[in-house]
Design a protein around this motif. Sequence first.
Motif, PDB file in Angstrom:
ATOM      1  N   LYS A 118      -9.159   5.498   1.480  1.00 16.40           N
ATOM      2  CA  LYS A 118      -8.688   4.196   1.003  1.00 16.40           C
ATOM      3  C   LYS A 118      -8.597   4.178  -0.524  1.00 16.40           C
ATOM      4  N   GLN A 158       0.821  -1.209   0.000  1.00 18.74           N
ATOM      5  CA  GLN A 158       0.000   0.000   0.000  1.00 18.74           C
ATOM      6  C   GLN A 158       0.858   1.263   0.000  1.00 18.74           C
ATOM      7  N   LEU A 186       1.954  -1.582  19.796  1.00 22.45           N
ATOM      8  CA  LEU A 186       0.623  -1.524  19.188  1.00 22.45           C
ATOM      9  C   LEU A 186      -0.183  -0.366  19.770  1.00 22.45           C
ATOM     10  N   VAL A 227      -2.573  12.183  12.948  1.00 25.05           N
ATOM     11  CA  VAL A 227      -3.113  12.237  11.589  1.00 25.05           C
ATOM     12  C   VAL A 227      -4.219  13.285  11.485  1.00 25.05           C
ATOM     13  N   GLU A 287       1.355  -2.640  13.077  1.00 25.25           N
ATOM     14  CA  GLU A 287       1.186  -3.215  14.419  1.00 25.25           C
ATOM     15  C   GLU A 287      -0.137  -3.965  14.530  1.00 25.25           C
ATOM     16  N   LEU A 288      -1.212  -3.393  13.979  1.00 24.33           N
ATOM     17  CA  LEU A 288      -2.525  -4.060  14.038  1.00 24.33           C
ATOM     18  C   LEU A 288      -2.488  -5.393  13.297  1.00 24.33           C
ATOM     19  N   LEU A 306       0.016   6.283  10.103  1.00 19.28           N
ATOM     20  CA  LEU A 306      -0.999   5.307   9.698  1.00 19.28           C
ATOM     21  C   LEU A 306      -0.325   3.985   9.353  1.00 19.28           C
ATOM     22  N   VAL A 363      -5.856 -10.980  11.856  1.00 23.02           N
ATOM     23  CA  VAL A 363      -5.931  -9.650  11.238  1.00 23.02           C
ATOM     24  C   VAL A 363      -4.859  -9.544  10.158  1.00 23.02           C
ATOM     25  N   PHE A 386       1.044   4.563   1.591  1.00 23.47           N
ATOM     26  CA  PHE A 386       0.467   5.321   2.689  1.00 23.47           C
ATOM     27  C   PHE A 386       0.945   6.757   2.604  1.00 23.47           C
ATOM     28  N   ALA A 437       0.684   2.100  12.469  1.00 20.46           N
ATOM     29  CA  ALA A 437      -0.475   1.524  13.154  1.00 20.46           C
ATOM     30  C   ALA A 437      -0.980   0.289  12.405  1.00 20.46           C
ATOM     31  N   MET A 486      -1.073   7.603  15.973  1.00 17.23           N
ATOM     32  CA  MET A 486      -1.805   7.794  14.717  1.00 17.23           C
ATOM     33  C   MET A 486      -3.005   8.702  14.936  1.00 17.23           C
ATOM     34  N   MET A 526      -5.401   5.487  -1.810  1.00 18.25           N
ATOM     35  CA  MET A 526      -4.336   4.477  -1.763  1.00 18.25           C
ATOM     36  C   MET A 526      -4.450   3.513  -2.929  1.00 18.25           C
ATOM     37  N   LYS A 530      -5.146  -5.997   5.101  1.00 20.13           N
ATOM     38  CA  LYS A 530      -6.355  -5.309   4.632  1.00 20.13           C
ATOM     39  C   LYS A 530      -7.272  -4.969   5.803  1.00 20.13           C
ATOM     40  N   ASN A 554      -1.736   2.966  -5.859  1.00 21.38           N
ATOM     41  CA  ASN A 554      -1.123   1.654  -6.103  1.00 21.38           C
ATOM     42  C   ASN A 554      -1.096   1.271  -7.573  1.00 21.38           C
ATOM     43  N   ALA A 565       1.235   3.006  18.796  1.00 27.91           N
ATOM     44  CA  ALA A 565       1.032   3.309  17.377  1.00 27.91           C
ATOM     45  C   ALA A 565      -0.380   3.844  17.155  1.00 27.91           C
ATOM     46  N   LEU A 571      -5.849  -2.180   7.913  1.00 28.72           N
ATOM     47  CA  LEU A 571      -6.093  -0.860   7.318  1.00 28.72           C
ATOM     48  C   LEU A 571      -7.529  -0.411   7.582  1.00 28.72           C
ATOM     49  N   ARG A 572      -8.457  -1.366   7.462  1.00 28.50           N
ATOM     50  CA  ARG A 572      -9.871  -1.044   7.715  1.00 28.50           C
ATOM     51  C   ARG A 572     -10.048  -0.588   9.163  1.00 28.50           C
ATOM     52  N   LEU A 573      -9.403  -1.301  10.100  1.00 28.10           N
ATOM     53  CA  LEU A 573      -9.500  -0.929  11.514  1.00 28.10           C
ATOM     54  C   LEU A 573      -8.890   0.452  11.742  1.00 28.10           C
ATOM     55  N   ALA A 574      -7.708   0.686  11.151  1.00 24.29           N
ATOM     56  CA  ALA A 574      -7.013   1.966  11.351  1.00 24.29           C
ATOM     57  C   ALA A 574      -7.863   3.121  10.821  1.00 24.29           C
ATOM     58  N   LEU A 575      -8.457   2.944   9.634  1.00 24.03           N
ATOM     59  CA  LEU A 575      -9.274   4.020   9.064  1.00 24.03           C
ATOM     60  C   LEU A 575     -10.537   4.225   9.898  1.00 24.03           C
ATOM     61  N   HIS A 576     -11.051   3.136  10.471  1.00 23.39           N
ATOM     62  CA  HIS A 576     -12.198   3.267  11.371  1.00 23.39           C
ATOM     63  C   HIS A 576     -11.821   4.114  12.589  1.00 23.39           C
ATOM     64  N   ILE A 577     -10.657   3.820  13.167  1.00 23.44           N
ATOM     65  CA  ILE A 577     -10.194   4.566  14.343  1.00 23.44           C
ATOM     66  C   ILE A 577     -10.035   6.044  13.985  1.00 23.44           C
TER      67      ILE A 577
END
Lengths: 208, 208
Positions: B92, A3, B46, B57, A16-17, A10, A23, A5, A13, B53, B95, A26, B99, B49, A29-35
């Motif tokens: 997303k 990806q 974790l 961000v 680490e996730l 991001l 997990v 970034f 994170a 983030m 990204m 993909k 890519n 991070a 990334l979904r979790l990070a963008l949710h956060i």
Amino acid sequence: MNQEFSSILLETAVTELSRLPGVGRKTALRLALHILRQDESTGVALGEAIVNMRRGVKYCSVCHNISETEMCPLCSSSTRDKSTVCVVESVKDVMIFENTRQYNGLYHVLGGVISPMDGIGPDQLQIASLVDRVKAGDVEEVILALSATMEGETTNFYIYRQLGTLPVKITQLARGVSVGNEIEYTDEITLGRSLINRTLFADSFNSR
Amino acid sequence: MNQEFSSILLETAVTELSRLPGVGRKTALRLALHILRQDESTGVALGEAIVNMRRGVKYCSVCHNISETEMCPLCSSSTRDKSTVCVVESVKDVMIFENTRQYNGLYHVLGGVISPMDGIGPDQLQIASLVDRVKAGDVEEVILALSATMEGETTNFYIYRQLGTLPVKITQLARGVSVGNEIEYTDEITLGRSLINRTLFADSFNSR
């Protein structure tokens, strides 16, 4: 998938996730963008809860359950029956037995079961410390509460042999038909055991 | 299920983890216990991070992509073509397009598509700021790159109407047979569009 970034924070994170079980990159990334979409306080609370938990949670020096203190609340409780020790596989199993609200003794967390296939022998488990605990004297009964699998039974037997000469009663969980299960779908070995170990019907409503 | 936690730190972490999408309380507990089994440094990394983030961000003031600075690296890059703006639904999607390595222009992140069913109207999206961006002058082409769904098409059309009077070329992604897909399994509308918009065969290998 490599990806692109636009933020190193991001990316870190996500990396680490994605170390979490189940997990992938993909999902991470979904979790990070949710956060990122949530309030700042929510994301910060999650991260800080993880840091605080990892830094603060230790293992009880007696039963090896997780604890925030040298000795866990169960081992240091004055109302628990210290003469009975229930041997379980994991920290999670302690929670499961506590949820039944049927047990008032102490626990001993082995940290797994003997499994040569996974390279886990008795030395990697908290078996020696269980023997020491029984040798120390207060324990009158050890309840073997491991999974009813080949590995669990092997570990039960190994512990039984290790404790064999000590003056302690060794019991195991009853094997029988699961509550709510139909006879038709219960396996023969379980049915056979449930016949042999049948209990007085009157006891089933007296004990409630 | 009301779990009995022997640690308030664990309980807090489980509660926070269970707020993540697709993570129930059981999965959250599994994740937390996994983190506890890992090295302390892994769990702390974790958590930190996530905190870093979430705190670090921000969103680019021009294209609304995530960024650690007032203006994101793409918008402030001197090598990107500032006359072309690709309108996408989410961070997303930026990204995903990056890519492909086929695009050298800038982006505009809408933050969703118009969807009356979900209560999302044009005002909740970054459409007004797109119009302002085009009005400011430098933009020569706007590429509509939203999903080929009803909502995406509606949003495309809404943006087209908003930009209608401005001197800008408005294009959209080609519709056609997905690379790798069999004709037999391609729907008729897509096949029809791919016939109408057929391209010179020679272009398909010249452009590589």
